[in-house]
Design a protein around this motif. Structure first.
Motif, PDB file in Angstrom:
ATOM      1  N   PHE A  27      85.237  13.855  60.241  1.00 49.85           N
ATOM      2  CA  PHE A  27      84.792  12.473  60.017  1.00 49.85           C
ATOM      3  C   PHE A  27      83.523  12.251  60.829  1.00 49.85           C
ATOM      4  CE2 PHE A  27      85.171   7.885  61.403  1.00 49.85           C
ATOM      5  CZ  PHE A  27      84.772   7.356  60.195  1.00 49.85           C
ATOM      6  N   GLY A  40      79.462   7.948  58.731  1.00 49.46           N
ATOM      7  CA  GLY A  40      80.771   7.326  58.552  1.00 49.46           C
ATOM      8  C   GLY A  40      81.563   7.918  57.398  1.00 49.46           C
ATOM      9  N   LYS A  41      81.160   9.097  56.968  1.00 53.80           N
ATOM     10  CA  LYS A  41      81.840   9.711  55.821  1.00 53.80           C
ATOM     11  C   LYS A  41      82.713  10.884  56.250  1.00 53.80           C
ATOM     12  CE  LYS A  41      79.972   7.213  52.582  1.00 53.80           C
ATOM     13  NZ  LYS A  41      80.815   6.181  51.973  1.00 53.80           N
ATOM     14  N   TYR A  42      83.794  11.069  55.547  1.00 54.36           N
ATOM     15  CA  TYR A  42      84.592  12.277  55.696  1.00 54.36           C
ATOM     16  C   TYR A  42      83.927  13.392  54.906  1.00 54.36           C
ATOM     17  CZ  TYR A  42      88.480  10.013  58.026  1.00 54.36           C
ATOM     18  OH  TYR A  42      89.254   9.372  58.932  1.00 54.36           O
ATOM     19  N   ASN A  72      83.583  30.384  64.515  1.00 52.65           N
ATOM     20  CA  ASN A  72      83.104  29.000  64.368  1.00 52.65           C
ATOM     21  C   ASN A  72      81.961  28.876  63.373  1.00 52.65           C
ATOM     22  OD1 ASN A  72      84.849  27.390  65.738  1.00 52.65           O
ATOM     23  ND2 ASN A  72      83.772  27.558  67.691  1.00 52.65           N
ATOM     24  N   MET A  80      78.305  24.289  71.384  1.00 52.70           N
ATOM     25  CA  MET A  80      78.835  23.217  70.524  1.00 52.70           C
ATOM     26  C   MET A  80      78.558  23.560  69.066  1.00 52.70           C
ATOM     27  SD  MET A  80      78.104  19.141  70.471  1.00 52.70           S
ATOM     28  CE  MET A  80      77.950  19.114  72.208  1.00 52.70           C
ATOM     29  N   ILE A  81      79.568  23.400  68.261  1.00 53.09           N
ATOM     30  CA  ILE A  81      79.409  23.736  66.847  1.00 53.09           C
ATOM     31  C   ILE A  81      78.378  22.808  66.211  1.00 53.09           C
ATOM     32  CG2 ILE A  81      80.617  24.042  64.648  1.00 53.09           C
ATOM     33  CD1 ILE A  81      83.204  24.218  66.164  1.00 53.09           C
ATOM     34  N   LEU A  82      77.560  23.366  65.361  1.00 52.77           N
ATOM     35  CA  LEU A  82      76.588  22.576  64.608  1.00 52.77           C
ATOM     36  C   LEU A  82      77.151  22.422  63.200  1.00 52.77           C
ATOM     37  CD1 LEU A  82      73.773  21.497  65.335  1.00 52.77           C
ATOM     38  CD2 LEU A  82      72.804  23.538  64.268  1.00 52.77           C
ATOM     39  N   ARG A  94      88.798  18.929  57.345  1.00 51.72           N
ATOM     40  CA  ARG A  94      88.063  17.668  57.216  1.00 51.72           C
ATOM     41  C   ARG A  94      87.465  17.288  58.553  1.00 51.72           C
ATOM     42  NH1 ARG A  94      92.644  15.610  53.938  1.00 51.72           N
ATOM     43  NH2 ARG A  94      91.903  15.504  51.793  1.00 51.72           N
ATOM     44  N   GLU A 102      83.548  14.549  51.023  1.00 52.66           N
ATOM     45  CA  GLU A 102      84.956  14.411  50.679  1.00 52.66           C
ATOM     46  C   GLU A 102      85.096  13.610  49.388  1.00 52.66           C
ATOM     47  OE1 GLU A 102      87.823  15.566  52.262  1.00 52.66           O
ATOM     48  OE2 GLU A 102      88.848  14.709  50.533  1.00 52.66           O
ATOM     49  N   VAL A 103      84.334  12.519  49.317  1.00 52.42           N
ATOM     50  CA  VAL A 103      84.397  11.692  48.121  1.00 52.42           C
ATOM     51  C   VAL A 103      83.585  12.379  47.031  1.00 52.42           C
ATOM     52  CG1 VAL A 103      83.903   9.441  47.125  1.00 52.42           C
ATOM     53  CG2 VAL A 103      84.659   9.624  49.497  1.00 52.42           C
ATOM     54  N   ASP A 137      78.639  27.802  71.018  1.00 48.19           N
ATOM     55  CA  ASP A 137      78.494  27.965  69.568  1.00 48.19           C
ATOM     56  C   ASP A 137      77.140  27.485  69.075  1.00 48.19           C
ATOM     57  OD1 ASP A 137      81.148  28.937  68.765  1.00 48.19           O
ATOM     58  OD2 ASP A 137      81.814  27.049  69.634  1.00 48.19           O
ATOM     59  N   ASN A 164      75.417  17.853  65.907  1.00 48.22           N
ATOM     60  CA  ASN A 164      76.390  18.351  66.874  1.00 48.22           C
ATOM     61  C   ASN A 164      77.793  17.893  66.504  1.00 48.22           C
ATOM     62  OD1 ASN A 164      74.569  19.631  68.521  1.00 48.22           O
ATOM     63  ND2 ASN A 164      74.314  17.903  69.902  1.00 48.22           N
ATOM     64  N   TYR A 180     102.855  17.869  60.304  1.00 51.60           N
ATOM     65  CA  TYR A 180     102.691  18.673  61.514  1.00 51.60           C
ATOM     66  C   TYR A 180     102.331  20.132  61.258  1.00 51.60           C
ATOM     67  CZ  TYR A 180     105.387  14.664  63.146  1.00 51.60           C
ATOM     68  OH  TYR A 180     105.822  13.404  63.389  1.00 51.60           O
ATOM     69  N   GLN A 227      88.639   7.312  51.662  1.00 50.90           N
ATOM     70  CA  GLN A 227      87.762   8.436  51.326  1.00 50.90           C
ATOM     71  C   GLN A 227      88.516   9.688  50.901  1.00 50.90           C
ATOM     72  OE1 GLN A 227      84.467   9.334  53.931  1.00 50.90           O
ATOM     73  NE2 GLN A 227      84.403   7.234  54.698  1.00 50.90           N
TER      74      GLN A 227
END
Lengths: 93, 942
Positions: A56, A62-64, A74, A1-3, A54, A82-83, B252, A13, A42, B691
């Motif tokens: 989320f 709760g931030k992007y 990977n 799993m990507i970290l 991006r 993001e902000v 990964d 995770n 698309y 955001q």
């Protein structure tokens, strides 16, 4: 799993995040032609290499955030909020 | 008395021999279990198969295709012929699972019985079941597919699954060790010790029931070395040992999946270990030899024979031939003699001696050697070489290379810094050399894990010992014991053109059975190399893939931690026998016994419905109007405080996303409601825009769905009821009109929001009450309305009434392709707004035309309710729409539907054909209005 190194929460995770796609800018309203608009909706560059995308952090802050990820290995070499993108960034040592 | 006679002297466990120094059975603890209904005895520590072998059983299953009898080959977890059914659990690895008292073990893949297997007729027809047989045979004609399926199912391997099996208990764990060592043999144990000594927190994972690897069934010197290693591991304090557990793969970021099977009361647990460094120490797997009759019960690997002898004190036979190409074979011959098994002949492959074929009816009775001589025996042990299980290295990006001198694949040089290897997979040597290499590798792992320099660690060299290349004798035999594939099959597949190893694998299914290539990959490669005249190195090997061992779906799912949501009024619903319905995470009342009566209560008196799951988002800030104007298709810049408005949301692709009302509660303060199922998606949608696209807009969004209990009070007497419980809001129609919102006190509870809207089409008030008071307000309302015949209604009654009113439900009356125009809300879409989500696509939708329309349909036969999803068809049976909602309307006494239909049908009075699931057709007419009940909306505005 990507970290994923969340700029707000630290290494987490990828299951805590929702993938929100490659960073695409929204064509300016009013003068959008179908080609660029459909590309925005698309079209994916999907390179075999570095890409900016991006994520989320829904089960966290709760931030992007934006991540630079290598789609073959990977590896994530940098993430930033993001902000106010660019204000601070978190890089893996 | 000869050994054979002593062994077969009729004792209940006739193959059990006297105590061995390293035995793992506890002779003071006998255990009884049954095998195919017959009682058997065992000792604690026995596996199912060791216990059965001790009692003299030799056949444990029938092979996959030819239904040949199969016995012990490896005596390990991966033993292909030893899968059995235990109680209602199929496919249990019998050479691994320990016997417990009362266990009911049965043979599987035998019909009608193990001894008399009707399907072994396949053997006679064996020459017709070559490679690709299934592909070639069960293809045409297509109409026979169902028959083929039945035939194939009868012959498919595997046990029986019972629908009544109790749910196992499964668990998950997250772990963050510095170092994971995969494999608990001498090198793995030493690696764990080396890492722990260097300050790392270590997880040591061993597939078998105890640590030690091959030392466990080795010589007395090896047993002594093992005892010392075990003592050190126990004393360490920094090593967590997981036995009967397997590293199933690496993902990964060095995310190591470990399947743990040794916990009491837990069937399986998946440990998700985020290791800084992983050390692969899986040891070596012994390779079978390919020759005619190599799958007869009685033919086994040298490691299998030694395991049986030295771990479980079971004689694997009475008269043995040993084919030996290495020290392990020689040691086996010595162990057999020592245990009293007569070794009739040692065939030394290093001197060019050969085994050509094995014969026997049902089990081994004679071996034919290379010089033509025949030796009678009931045990043939082969020791012809090793396979390095390189899974962990493969998944880390390494490609193994063939070492011709050692006749096996060895790790390449493609390992990332966080993966190391030690032990047999790297090279051979005496115990001390393996331990030395392991310890140094462990220290290096710790140095890397703790981000230290690490230059002080020198890893001694360990290289594979020379070994003769022995794959196939001059006869053909079984290569894949799980899939019943012979070397002949592989040769003919290669001739057919499947001459690349990955193609050959997929075509013949070699290496794709339960053993997943652990025993058969290298022989498959060798036979292919021989058939194509290439070297093994040129032929290459298949890539090992996770999982290393089977993982149950239960282990992947873990404990069920999905939240279930109930409204605060749930105790009342339960007390009043509400029929529950699952709606996403929510459990809601579908009805309280009679939905039609509930509809009448609302239409004639007043009813209450619990609508707590409605999404509620609190929006604050000066830019909320801009946000609303962007999210909804209609205009929002001017909405007075105290008013609410209905809005429709579309995605950027123009597809209908959600709908609901939003009220302007006060200065810079709005409350948005969403559909129940869309609450989370809309919250994320809003966050996304705020955001990523409009970061300068000043808006705070707070999900409030569960902070409020929500009640809709609907019906002609709802104002009367409200007036009895609300004191500080003027409820007169002039002061509190339709589509307005007020904040006030309900049943003495302050801070409530009430708005005049209604899904049911009646005069109604939607109340949002602080959640803690929900049940109290609900009960108080019912008490206050008793003389008004106030009642309750559930989701079903609400669905009926909204259908009578023609109100759409997003995602029921729309689908993933339904864009904004055509769902009866065209007037809402304001393309003259500068921008809003989906505007571009909606513009193009309007230009393009041709989209489906949502219409109300009235079946000609008013008693017929076409089931939802019934198709609307033309005369030539092409599909031109479908029924999206349908009910029998109690208010109208007839069936009513909503349907999405092609544009040419969307005309008032048009007659359409609805095709019902039972195959019949009914006619229906398109109604003028979506609403069949009170189309003018007078009741709503009362």
């Amino acid at each position: 799993m990507i970290l994923i190194p969340c700029p707000h929460c630290g290494d987490r995770n990828s299951s805590e995040f929702t993938y929100a796609g490659e960073v695409h800018s929204r064509p300016s309203p009013g003068d959008a032609r179908q080609g660029p608009w459909r590309d925005y909706l698309y079209g994916k560059d999907n390179p075999a290499g570095w890409t900016e995308e991006r994520w989320f952090h829904g089960s966290g802050c709760g931030k992007y955030l934006r991540a630079e990820r290598h789609t073959v290995t990977n590896e994530i070499r940098a993430t930033r909020p993001e902000v106010g993108a660019g204000a601070s960034s978190r890089t893996r040592p | 008395m000869s050994t054979a006679k002593r062994l077969l002297s009729g004792r209940p466990t006739k193959m059990r021999i006297t105590s061995r120094p390293g035995e793992v059975i506890d002779r003071s603890k006998p255990v009884r279990f049954t095998w195919n209904g017959r009682e058997k005895s065992a000792f604690e520590g026995d596996t199912i198969i060791s216990a059965l072998a001790a009692s003299g059983e030799r056949v444990f299953s029938r092979s996959f295709k030819y239904h040949r009898p199969r016995g012990i080959l490896t005596a390990t977890f991966h033993d292909p012929g030893c899968s059995v059914q235990v109680g209602d659990e199929p496919n249990v690895r019998g050479s691994h699972r320990l016997v417990t008292a009362g266990m009911k073990v049965t043979a599987q893949n035998v019909w009608p019985s193990l001894k008399l297997d009707v399907a072994s007729a396949n053997r006679a027809a064996g020459r017709f079941i070559g490679a690709g047989f299934y592909y070639k045979t069960f293809i045409k004609p297509e109409r026979l597919w169902p028959t083929y399926e039945k035939v194939l199912q009868r012959f498919a391997p595997g046990g029986r699954v019972s629908a009544d099996s109790p749910h196992g208990s499964y668990d998950k764990r997250y772990a963050h060790p510095d170092v994971v060592v995969a494999g608990g043999g001498p090198a793995g144990m030493a690696a764990a010790l080396g890492a722990a000594e260097a300050g790392a927190r270590v997880m040591l994972v061993e597939e078998e029931h105890s640590l030690g690897g091959h030392l466990r069934y080795g010589s007395e010197t090896e047993l002594a070395a093992l005892a010392e290693l075990r003592r050190e591991v126990e004393a360490s304090g920094a090593i967590e040992v997981l036995v009967n557990s397997a590293v199933t793969g690496r993902y990964d970021g060095n995310w190591i999946a470990i399947l743990q099977r040794n916990l009491p009361h837990v069937t399986e647990r998946l440990v998700k270990a985020r290791a800084k460094v992983v050390v692969a120490a899986p040891g070596l797997i012994e390779r079978p030899y390919v020759f005619e009759g190599n799958d007869l019960p009685g033919v086994m690997l040298s490691t299998a024979a030694r395991r049986l002898l030295n771990l479980w004190a079971v004689a694997p036979g009475t008269r043995a031939v040993v084919l030996s190409a290495n020290e392990e074979g020689d040691a086996t011959a010595a162990d057999l003699s020592d245990a009293g098994v007569h070794v009739a002949q040692v065939v030394d492959a290093r001197r060019g001696e050969q085994v050509v074929r094995a014969r026997g009816a049902g089990s081994l009775s004679e071996v034919e050697l290379g010089d033509g001589s025949k030796v009678s025996c009931d045990l043939l042990v082969t020791a012809v070489g090793w396979t390095a299980p390189t899974l962990l290295l493969n998944v880390a990006g390494d490609r193994p290379v063939y070492d011709e001198r050692a006749a096996r694949f060895v790790p390449g040089d493609g390992l990332p810094a966080n993966v190391l290897a030690t032990g047999g997979i790297v090279g051979d040597g005496p115990t001390a050399a393996l331990v030395e290499h392991g310890r140094a590798t462990g220290r290096a792992a710790a140095e890397r894990a703790l981000a230290r320099d690490g230059t002080s660690v020198t890893i001694p060299s360990l290289s594979p010992a020379p070994h003769p290349a022995l794959y196939r004798s001059r006869t053909h035999g079984i290569v894949d014991f799980s899939e019943d594939i012979s070397s002949k099959d592989l040769v003919s597949a290669a001739r057919e053109g499947y001459d690349s190893v990955e193609l050959l694998k997929r075509y013949t299914t070699a290496t794709m059975g339960p053993a997943q290539g652990k025993l058969e990959t290298i022989n498959t490669v060798a036979v292919l190399a021989e058939a194509t005249g290439r070297s093994i190195a040129e032929t290459g090997t298949t890539v090992w893939r996770p999982p290393h061992v089977p993982v149950s779906l239960g282990a992947l799912a873990g404990r069920v931690l999905e939240p279930v949501r109930y409204s605060p009024m749930q105790p009342w619903h339960e007390a009043h026998r509400a029929t529950p319905i699952v709606a996403g995470q929510w459990i809601r009342p579908e009805h309280y016994g009679d939905p039609a009566r509930e509809v009448r209560t609302v239409r004639e008196h007043v009813g209450l419905i619990d609508v707590t799951p409605l999404g509620k988002l609190d929006l604050r800030g000066p830019d909320v109007p801009k946000l609303l104007n962007f999210l909804y298709v209609n205009k929002w810049l001017k909405l007075d405080i105290g008013s609410v408005r209905y809005g429709l949301m579309c995605g950027e692709d123009g597809v209908v996303l959600d709908d609901g009302v939003t009220g302007h509660l006060g200065e810079d303060h709005y409350l948005m409601s969403t559909t129940s199922s869309g609450a989370d998606a809309v919250a994320h949608w809003i966050e996304n825009w705020l955001q990523t696209t409009f970061p300068d807009w000043q808006v705070y969004m707070t999900p409030m769905t569960t902070a409020y209990a929500s009640i809709n009070v609907a019906g002609p007497k709802s104002r009367e009821l409200m007036s009895r419980v609300v004191s500080d809001v003027d409820l007169s129609p002039e002061a509190f009109a339709y589509m307005q919102v007020r904040r006030g006190t309900i049943c003495s509870v302050p801070g409530c929001v009430m708005w005049r809207i209604g899904f049911t089409g009646e005069l109604s008030y939607e109340l949002h009450v602080p959640a803690g008071y929900g049940l109290y307000v609900w009960e108080s309302l019912l008490a206050a309305g008793e003389d008004l015949s106030a009642g309750v209604f559930g989701l079903e009654a609400q669905r009926i009434m909204r259908l009578e009113k023609g109100h759409l439900i997003v995602s029921q009356d729309t689908d993933g392709l339904t864009q904004g125009y055509g769902v009866g809300l065209d007037g809402l879409i304001k393309l003259d707004k500068e921008d809003f989500a989906g505007k571009q696509e909606l513009e193009w939708q309007l230009e393009r035309q041709g989209y489906n329309h949502l219409v109300a349909l009235l079946p000609d036969d008013a008693s017929v309710v076409p089931p939802e999803a019934s198709q609307i068809v033309t005369g030539d049976r092409s599909i031109v729409g479908r029924v999206t909602s349908s009910r029998l309307s109690p208010s109208l006494g007839r069936s009513i539907c909503l349907a999405l239909v092609a544009p040419q049908l969307a005309e008032t009075g048009k007659s359409v054909t609805v095709h019902l699931p039972d195959g019949t057709d009914v006619r229906a007419k398109v109604s003028e209005e979506l609403a069949q009940f009170d189309p003018g909306g007078e009741r709503l505005r009362a």
